[in-house]
Design an enzyme around this catalytic site. Sequence first.
Site, PDB file in Angstrom:
ATOM      1  N   GLY A 198      50.154  39.538 115.107  1.00 23.55           N
ATOM      2  CA  GLY A 198      50.799  38.226 114.478  1.00 23.55           C
ATOM      3  C   GLY A 198      49.652  37.895 113.306  1.00 23.55           C
ATOM      4  CG  HIS A 233      50.607  42.469 109.801  1.00 24.67           C
ATOM      5  ND1 HIS A 233      49.790  41.435 109.546  1.00 24.67           N
ATOM      6  CD2 HIS A 233      49.681  43.084 110.730  1.00 24.67           C
ATOM      7  CE1 HIS A 233      48.978  41.190 110.536  1.00 24.67           C
ATOM      8  NE2 HIS A 233      48.876  42.318 111.185  1.00 24.67           N
ATOM      9  CD  GLN A 247      42.943  44.213 120.358  1.00 26.06           C
ATOM     10  OE1 GLN A 247      44.012  44.836 120.745  1.00 26.06           O
ATOM     11  NE2 GLN A 247      42.813  44.340 118.913  1.00 26.06           N
ATOM     12  CD  GLN A 264      43.830  49.403 116.291  1.00 29.49           C
ATOM     13  OE1 GLN A 264      43.040  48.624 116.595  1.00 29.49           O
ATOM     14  NE2 GLN A 264      44.823  48.890 115.269  1.00 29.49           N
ATOM     15  CG  LEU A 310      46.365  41.935 101.916  1.00 31.90           C
ATOM     16  CD1 LEU A 310      47.803  41.838 101.860  1.00 31.90           C
ATOM     17  CD2 LEU A 310      45.547  41.038 101.205  1.00 31.90           C
ATOM     18  CB  SER A 311      41.875  41.491 107.031  1.00 26.70           C
ATOM     19  OG  SER A 311      41.579  41.129 108.795  1.00 26.70           O
TER      20      SER A 311
END
Length: 284
Positions: A35, A41, A65, A157, A188-189
């Site tokens: 989210g 995303h 995590q 990952q 972006l994060s």
Amino acid sequence: MQNNPNTTNRVNQLRKRIALWRDQNQLITLVPTMGALHEGHLSLIELAHKLGDKVVVSLFVNPKQFGANEDLDLYPRDREGDLAALATRNVDLVYMPTPEQIYPSGFATTISVGGPSQGLCADSRPGFFDGVATVVTKLFLHCQPDLAIFGEKDYQQLLVVRRLVRDLDLPIEIIGGPIVRDNDGLALSSRNAYLSKTERQAAPLLHKLLEQTARRLKNGETMHEASRPALRELATAGFEPDYFELRDASDLTPLQQLEEKPARLLIAARLGTTRLIDNIAVMR
Ligand code: AMP
């Protein structure tokens, strides 16, 4: 005004819907997220639409995590904003289970992947990839997609998930989506929201130094030589690097210099209290 997408937090509802689609020979694509959605995303969702017929997005902040001293409680959550963003992207179903649904009382299983899970982010985030592999396995078993899309932003990952699927013969194709960046190069994060104004201004240095080091490597320098000026510049700008490494792009084997195979430059550094990661592809 767009309508909110269909949502469910129940695995049996999710499975019923998926079974219906499968009967109709629809190719099902899953995009797992935590989210606080941004254009990175959303780019994965666009890719999902291109590759499959039905797109399922999961929204789940996975407690397993996050380490004990990490930002689970602070992690940005914006359910309304996420659903509004997903409404603009024609997502077929949003799966948003609660932590209790994913990890019911007495849950005692951990999926632990070796190989690419070792080193890099695992060194400063012990248990992180076990948490990722465990939740991804559950999401895969809940949704049983044909394809699943993961961002190259979290490159280690992505390789861990590829290895998980390969080792367990899960019939799911894993697709990597390219990193989406702001105009100044910052990847972006969701965690960029933690950066102060001054930190946000300094943050694009990470990408700039990845590019600079890639140029030096292409000119024949070793990683040791090529990374030295970058590490100096990072320290001067107030970053505390966790790692800055050159790795084989296919399995993350450490490389001292470029060879005749695709490589990846990966960096993680703390800026204030925020840990930023980034990476780029490098080819001789
Ligand atoms: P997260 O919500 O941070 O767990 O991320 C969900 C998915 O989005 C993961 O597969 C990430 O790698 C991917 N992702 C995060 N940021 C970006 C980005 N800037 N560009 C492309 N994919 C991203």
